[in-house]
Design an enzyme around this catalytic site. Sequence first.
Site, PDB file in Angstrom:
ATOM      1  N   ASP A  94       0.867  -1.183   0.000  1.00  0.00           N
ATOM      2  CA  ASP A  94       0.000   0.000   0.000  1.00  0.00           C
ATOM      3  C   ASP A  94       0.901   1.230   0.000  1.00  0.00           C
ATOM      4  O   ASP A  94       1.603   1.498   0.989  1.00  0.00           O
ATOM      5  CB  ASP A  94      -0.892  -0.020   1.247  1.00  0.00           C
ATOM      6  CG  ASP A  94      -1.868   1.152   1.272  1.00  0.00           C
ATOM      7  OD1 ASP A  94      -1.659   2.142   0.526  1.00  0.00           O
ATOM      8  OD2 ASP A  94      -2.838   1.081   2.046  1.00  0.00           O
TER       9      ASP A  94
ATOM     10  N   SER B  51       0.317  13.436 -14.925  1.00  0.00           N
ATOM     11  CA  SER B  51      -0.845  13.466 -15.823  1.00  0.00           C
ATOM     12  C   SER B  51      -0.854  14.830 -16.521  1.00  0.00           C
ATOM     13  O   SER B  51      -0.223  15.780 -16.040  1.00  0.00           O
ATOM     14  CB  SER B  51      -2.123  13.320 -14.984  1.00  0.00           C
ATOM     15  OG  SER B  51      -3.264  13.701 -15.723  1.00  0.00           O
TER      16      SER B  51
ATOM     17  N   TYR C  64      -7.426  15.785  -8.089  1.00  0.00           N
ATOM     18  CA  TYR C  64      -6.475  15.022  -8.914  1.00  0.00           C
ATOM     19  C   TYR C  64      -5.461  15.973  -9.546  1.00  0.00           C
ATOM     20  O   TYR C  64      -4.269  15.684  -9.596  1.00  0.00           O
ATOM     21  CB  TYR C  64      -7.282  14.258  -9.965  1.00  0.00           C
ATOM     22  CG  TYR C  64      -6.509  13.327 -10.873  1.00  0.00           C
ATOM     23  CD1 TYR C  64      -6.057  12.086 -10.398  1.00  0.00           C
ATOM     24  CD2 TYR C  64      -6.279  13.639 -12.204  1.00  0.00           C
ATOM     25  CE1 TYR C  64      -5.378  11.211 -11.230  1.00  0.00           C
ATOM     26  CE2 TYR C  64      -5.606  12.773 -13.044  1.00  0.00           C
ATOM     27  CZ  TYR C  64      -5.162  11.561 -12.555  1.00  0.00           C
ATOM     28  OH  TYR C  64      -4.495  10.694 -13.395  1.00  0.00           O
TER      29      TYR C  64
ATOM     30  N   LYS D 153      -1.453  15.650  -8.965  1.00  0.00           N
ATOM     31  CA  LYS D 153      -0.538  15.435 -10.096  1.00  0.00           C
ATOM     32  C   LYS D 153       0.396  16.631 -10.305  1.00  0.00           C
ATOM     33  O   LYS D 153       1.529  16.468 -10.742  1.00  0.00           O
ATOM     34  CB  LYS D 153      -1.334  15.119 -11.362  1.00  0.00           C
ATOM     35  CG  LYS D 153      -2.086  13.787 -11.295  1.00  0.00           C
ATOM     36  CD  LYS D 153      -1.142  12.626 -11.011  1.00  0.00           C
ATOM     37  CE  LYS D 153      -1.832  11.282 -11.116  1.00  0.00           C
ATOM     38  NZ  LYS D 153      -0.927  10.154 -10.810  1.00  0.00           N
TER      39      LYS D 153
HETATM   40  N1  LIG Z   1      -5.372   6.028 -17.533  1.00  0.00           N
HETATM   41  C1  LIG Z   1      -5.186   7.317 -17.780  1.00  0.00           C
HETATM   42  O1  LIG Z   1      -5.831   7.900 -18.666  1.00  0.00           O
HETATM   43  C2  LIG Z   1      -4.189   8.107 -17.008  1.00  0.00           C
HETATM   44  C3  LIG Z   1      -3.852   9.394 -17.484  1.00  0.00           C
HETATM   45  C4  LIG Z   1      -2.918  10.141 -16.764  1.00  0.00           C
HETATM   46  C5  LIG Z   1      -2.342   9.612 -15.627  1.00  0.00           C
HETATM   47  N2  LIG Z   1      -2.707   8.367 -15.189  1.00  0.00           N
HETATM   48  C6  LIG Z   1      -2.073   7.870 -13.982  1.00  0.00           C
HETATM   49  O2  LIG Z   1      -1.490   6.610 -14.260  1.00  0.00           O
HETATM   50  C7  LIG Z   1      -1.504   5.813 -13.064  1.00  0.00           C
HETATM   51  C8  LIG Z   1      -2.135   4.468 -13.362  1.00  0.00           C
HETATM   52  O3  LIG Z   1      -3.481   4.687 -13.783  1.00  0.00           O
HETATM   53  P1  LIG Z   1      -4.352   3.559 -14.480  1.00  0.00           P
HETATM   54  O4  LIG Z   1      -5.217   4.250 -15.441  1.00  0.00           O
HETATM   55  O5  LIG Z   1      -3.491   2.443 -14.928  1.00  0.00           O
HETATM   56  O6  LIG Z   1      -5.260   3.109 -13.226  1.00  0.00           O
HETATM   57  P2  LIG Z   1      -5.840   1.684 -12.785  1.00  0.00           P
HETATM   58  O7  LIG Z   1      -6.969   1.999 -11.863  1.00  0.00           O
HETATM   59  O8  LIG Z   1      -6.073   0.817 -13.958  1.00  0.00           O
HETATM   60  O9  LIG Z   1      -4.641   1.059 -11.937  1.00  0.00           O
HETATM   61  C9  LIG Z   1      -4.241   1.639 -10.732  1.00  0.00           C
HETATM   62  C10 LIG Z   1      -3.635   0.559  -9.845  1.00  0.00           C
HETATM   63  O10 LIG Z   1      -3.224   1.205  -8.631  1.00  0.00           O
HETATM   64  C11 LIG Z   1      -3.536   0.334  -7.560  1.00  0.00           C
HETATM   65  N3  LIG Z   1      -3.626   1.079  -6.297  1.00  0.00           N
HETATM   66  C12 LIG Z   1      -4.632   1.911  -5.903  1.00  0.00           C
HETATM   67  N4  LIG Z   1      -4.363   2.358  -4.661  1.00  0.00           N
HETATM   68  C13 LIG Z   1      -3.178   1.820  -4.291  1.00  0.00           C
HETATM   69  C14 LIG Z   1      -2.391   1.908  -3.116  1.00  0.00           C
HETATM   70  N5  LIG Z   1      -2.780   2.633  -2.056  1.00  0.00           N
HETATM   71  N6  LIG Z   1      -1.220   1.224  -3.072  1.00  0.00           N
HETATM   72  C15 LIG Z   1      -0.827   0.474  -4.130  1.00  0.00           C
HETATM   73  N7  LIG Z   1      -1.538   0.323  -5.249  1.00  0.00           N
HETATM   74  C16 LIG Z   1      -2.699   1.001  -5.332  1.00  0.00           C
HETATM   75  C17 LIG Z   1      -4.858  -0.308  -7.963  1.00  0.00           C
HETATM   76  O11 LIG Z   1      -5.093  -1.514  -7.232  1.00  0.00           O
HETATM   77  C18 LIG Z   1      -4.625  -0.543  -9.454  1.00  0.00           C
HETATM   78  O12 LIG Z   1      -4.032  -1.816  -9.675  1.00  0.00           O
HETATM   79  C19 LIG Z   1      -2.231   6.647 -12.021  1.00  0.00           C
HETATM   80  O13 LIG Z   1      -1.300   7.342 -11.229  1.00  0.00           O
HETATM   81  C20 LIG Z   1      -3.033   7.613 -12.844  1.00  0.00           C
HETATM   82  O14 LIG Z   1      -3.362   8.777 -12.147  1.00  0.00           O
HETATM   83  C21 LIG Z   1      -3.606   7.620 -15.847  1.00  0.00           C
END
Ligand SMILES: NC(=O)c1ccc[n+]([C@@H]2O[C@H](COP(=O)([O-])OP(=O)(O)OC[C@H]3O[C@@H](n4cnc5c(N)ncnc54)[C@H](O)[C@@H]3O)[C@@H](O)[C@H]2O)c1
Length: 268
Positions: free
Chosen positions: A68, A147, A160, A164
């Site tokens: 975590d 992001s 958010y 970020k």
């Molecule tokens: N998908 C997008 O469009 C996008 C765009 C910009 C930035 N991001 C960033 O990329 C990263 C990944 O996003 P994603 O879209 O793959 O999300 P996702 O929800 O598919 O995956 C996120 C993962 O983080 C894990 N998680 C959540 N809380 C946690 C904690 N306290 N400790 C450890 N693990 C934890 C979840 O279990 C999950 O496996 C994030 O930081 C998100 O903000 C995503």
Amino acid sequence: MSDARGNRAGRVAGKVAVVTGAASGLGAASARLLTEEGATVVIADVNANAGRRLADSTGQGCVFIEHDVTQETSWSSLLNQVRERFGKLNILVNNAGIVTPGDAESTEVADYQRIMAVSMDGVFLGCKYGIPLMKNSGPSSIVNMSSIAALVGESVVAAYCAAKGAVRAYTKAVAVHCSRSGYEIRCNSIHPSGIDTPMVRGFAEAIGDAGPTSGPSADGPAPISSRLGEPRDIAYAVLYLASDESKFTNGAELVIDNTITVTAGVVP
Ligand SMILES: NC(=O)c1ccc[n+]([C@@H]2O[C@H](COP(=O)([O-])OP(=O)(O)OC[C@H]3O[C@@H](n4cnc5c(N)ncnc54)[C@H](O)[C@@H]3O)[C@@H](O)[C@H]2O)c1
């Protein structure tokens, strides 16, 4: 890259990596690609079922450790296990993050605090606990997942944006600290726009967007689906920043958004 016999060695061969939030989405794609390119990868996530499944399906060179990012004790335990099992840490991808809708007036305090805890405190703790191990591990790289929300005002995800934006600024402070300290550790941030992951699909549902399965709408704003990239689009950036190919790239922000932040007005 090839060895003396001409066999292809991976772009991160011999390196040890931790990817947080790697059970899903961008973290999973990054963990897979880093493993394919020769790294030993620790999938670190709160979701034990999905994390173990991914480690099993990715095979040799990939292990799962329940973690975590918001808990200091979880970081010390994770990195002790990495030190004991692998002896070093070269790549830390601080990727875990969450998003919930809410603007500057409607965001609940608890949601704001949870978003900051996972998306920013997690990065702070990762750097704090990761650097002492990485500085004795040879050339190393921290990649922080920010992001485009750090760069433009996305009013429907105000907390958010705050988290970020903090990740973006903190990345530069870490890069300068490591450089001035003479550590072989670089630190950079990645700034994706919408990428097709469970997070984005869940968010689209929460705000009533048409969602990733439908095409662009003729009247009104295009649904999120028409603006999405693929997880590998980001994983390749993680791979580049994680590898020694980017050895002169430090404190940088890599925006991957297919023109969204450089377009004036609505993208045609
Ligand atoms: N998908 C997008 O469009 C996008 C765009 C910009 C930035 N991001 C960033 O990329 C990263 C990944 O996003 P994603 O879209 O793959 O999300 P996702 O929800 O598919 O995956 C996120 C993962 O983080 C894990 N998680 C959540 N809380 C946690 C904690 N306290 N400790 C450890 N693990 C934890 C979840 O279990 C999950 O496996 C994030 O930081 C998100 O903000 C995503």
